[in-house]
Design a protein around this motif. Structure first.
Motif, PDB file in Angstrom:
ATOM      1  N   PHE A 134       0.839  -1.202   0.000  1.00  0.00           N
ATOM      2  CA  PHE A 134       0.000   0.000   0.000  1.00  0.00           C
ATOM      3  C   PHE A 134       0.880   1.260   0.000  1.00  0.00           C
ATOM      4  CE2 PHE A 134      -2.934   3.144   1.915  1.00  0.00           C
ATOM      5  CZ  PHE A 134      -3.912   3.068   0.929  1.00  0.00           C
ATOM      6  N   ALA A 135       1.970   1.215   0.788  1.00  0.00           N
ATOM      7  CA  ALA A 135       2.857   2.384   0.867  1.00  0.00           C
ATOM      8  C   ALA A 135       3.473   2.675  -0.501  1.00  0.00           C
ATOM      9  CB  ALA A 135       3.952   2.139   1.903  1.00  0.00           C
ATOM     10  N   GLU A 136       3.904   1.633  -1.192  1.00  0.00           N
ATOM     11  CA  GLU A 136       4.511   1.819  -2.526  1.00  0.00           C
ATOM     12  C   GLU A 136       3.496   2.399  -3.501  1.00  0.00           C
ATOM     13  OE1 GLU A 136       7.806  -1.781  -2.156  1.00  0.00           O
ATOM     14  OE2 GLU A 136       5.786  -2.239  -2.853  1.00  0.00           O
ATOM     15  N   ARG A 137       2.275   1.973  -3.348  1.00  0.00           N
ATOM     16  CA  ARG A 137       1.211   2.502  -4.209  1.00  0.00           C
ATOM     17  C   ARG A 137       0.982   3.989  -3.926  1.00  0.00           C
ATOM     18  NH1 ARG A 137      -3.791   0.929  -6.373  1.00  0.00           N
ATOM     19  NH2 ARG A 137      -5.498   2.281  -5.734  1.00  0.00           N
ATOM     20  N   GLN A 138       0.953   4.318  -2.624  1.00  0.00           N
ATOM     21  CA  GLN A 138       0.738   5.718  -2.234  1.00  0.00           C
ATOM     22  C   GLN A 138       1.852   6.632  -2.752  1.00  0.00           C
ATOM     23  OE1 GLN A 138      -2.387   5.562  -1.479  1.00  0.00           O
ATOM     24  NE2 GLN A 138      -2.353   6.677   0.448  1.00  0.00           N
ATOM     25  N   GLU A 139       3.058   6.057  -2.785  1.00  0.00           N
ATOM     26  CA  GLU A 139       4.215   6.818  -3.263  1.00  0.00           C
ATOM     27  C   GLU A 139       4.213   6.967  -4.790  1.00  0.00           C
ATOM     28  OE1 GLU A 139       6.915   8.070  -1.386  1.00  0.00           O
ATOM     29  OE2 GLU A 139       5.537   7.667   0.275  1.00  0.00           O
ATOM     30  N   GLY A 140       3.318   6.267  -5.448  1.00  0.00           N
ATOM     31  CA  GLY A 140       3.278   6.327  -6.916  1.00  0.00           C
ATOM     32  C   GLY A 140       4.318   5.428  -7.565  1.00  0.00           C
ATOM     33  N   ASP A 141       4.831   4.445  -6.793  1.00  0.00           N
ATOM     34  CA  ASP A 141       5.916   3.597  -7.301  1.00  0.00           C
ATOM     35  C   ASP A 141       5.446   2.263  -7.868  1.00  0.00           C
ATOM     36  OD1 ASP A 141       7.733   5.424  -6.480  1.00  0.00           O
ATOM     37  OD2 ASP A 141       8.236   4.414  -4.597  1.00  0.00           O
ATOM     38  N   LYS A 142       4.138   2.098  -7.937  1.00  0.00           N
ATOM     39  CA  LYS A 142       3.590   0.779  -8.251  1.00  0.00           C
ATOM     40  C   LYS A 142       4.232   0.124  -9.479  1.00  0.00           C
ATOM     41  CE  LYS A 142      -0.403   0.039 -10.247  1.00  0.00           C
ATOM     42  NZ  LYS A 142      -1.831   0.085 -10.547  1.00  0.00           N
TER      43      LYS A 142
END
Ligand code: PGA
Length: 256
Positions: A134-142
């Motif tokens: 979820f954190a990676e997604r929030q960072e836009g790194d998906k």
């Protein structure tokens, strides 16, 4: 063009060997009602249940998969399980790099890469799990996280004609949550993965030897929305594979 969907049950550590046998029996009975059965079916019980389930599914249109393997074929590796022995026992598939293993036993991309090599060397089809937190997604790194995971898992691998690979896109934060991602979002991730694969292998190999499937809270009420996406070749199912009824319902909808 019709695609042949694959439906993979990941029973995780949910069932005792006795319960695994009961569920395998119930699934065989339910799948017997689906005629013709066109989807590919794979059951992945825990290690202890593999040989019992292998016997139960003999002669059935169901394949067997393990949930992990070690990268060395044989030797002094206490507690590990050899890909060679899994193949000998009747496994055709092995799940590798599941997010629960990345999280709970700190499995790394490098280890996963070694395991993929071991699986292929022993005629197993690796089901390589990738997905963002979820954190990676929030960072836009998906997209970069999943591209990196796919790329690392396949480092140094050349596919021989008989080799097959499955990549399972499983957003970590939706696994077991009851809430899947939007099918369009999964489709996008699958296209990103497909591009990484095309950079690695020939287009022919990607089209003929690799499937990209979705996992993460797949249920009978949402599976159809995933399977109509053109880049989604099947599903990896945890919770909804633990009851014959819901699993058979998923298979029915995948049976195109
Ligand atoms: P879930 O698990 O279907 O229970 O979300 C999927 C998986 O972890 O493979």
């Amino acid at each position: 063009m019709d695609k042949q969907n694959i439906v993979i049950a990941n029973w995780k550590m949910n069932l005792s060997p006795a319960d695994s046998l009961k569920l395998a029996e119930a699934i065989i009975a339910k799948l017997g009602e689906i005629k013709p059965l066109k989807a590919q079916i794979v059951l992945c019980p825990d290690f202890l249940s593999l040989s019992g389930v292998a016997q139960k599914i003999t002669g059935q249109p169901i394949m067997l998969g393990a949930q992990d393997c070690f990268w060395e074929p044989v030797g002094a590796f206490t507690g590990e399980v050899s890909a060679q022995f899994l193949h000998e026992l009747g496994c055709a598939y092995v799940i590798l790099g599941h997010s629960e293993r990345r999280q709970y036993v700190a499995e790394t991309n490098e280890q996963i890469n070694l395991k993929v090599k071991a699986a292929l060397a022993n005629s197993l089809i690796p089901i390589i799990c990738v997905g963002e937190t979820f954190a990676e997604r929030q960072e836009g790194d998906k997209d970069s996280v999943i591209s990196q995971q796919v790329s690392n898992a396949l480092t140094g691998i050349r596919l021989l004609d008989q080799d097959k690979v499955i990549i399972a896109y499983e957003p970590v934060w939706v696994i077991g949550s009851g809430q899947a991602v939007a099918p369009e979002e999964a489709e996008h991730a699958h296209r990103v993965i497909r591009q990484v694969l095309i950079d690695h292998f020939s287009m022919n190999a990607v089209n003929g030897q690799i499937k990209i499937i979705y996992g993460g809270s797949v249920k009978p009420n949402n599976v159809g929305n995933f399977l109509i996406q053109p880049a989604i070749d099947g599903i990896l199912v945890g919770g909804a594979s633990l009851e014959a009824e819901s699993f058979a319902e998923l298979v029915k909808q995948a049976n195109l």
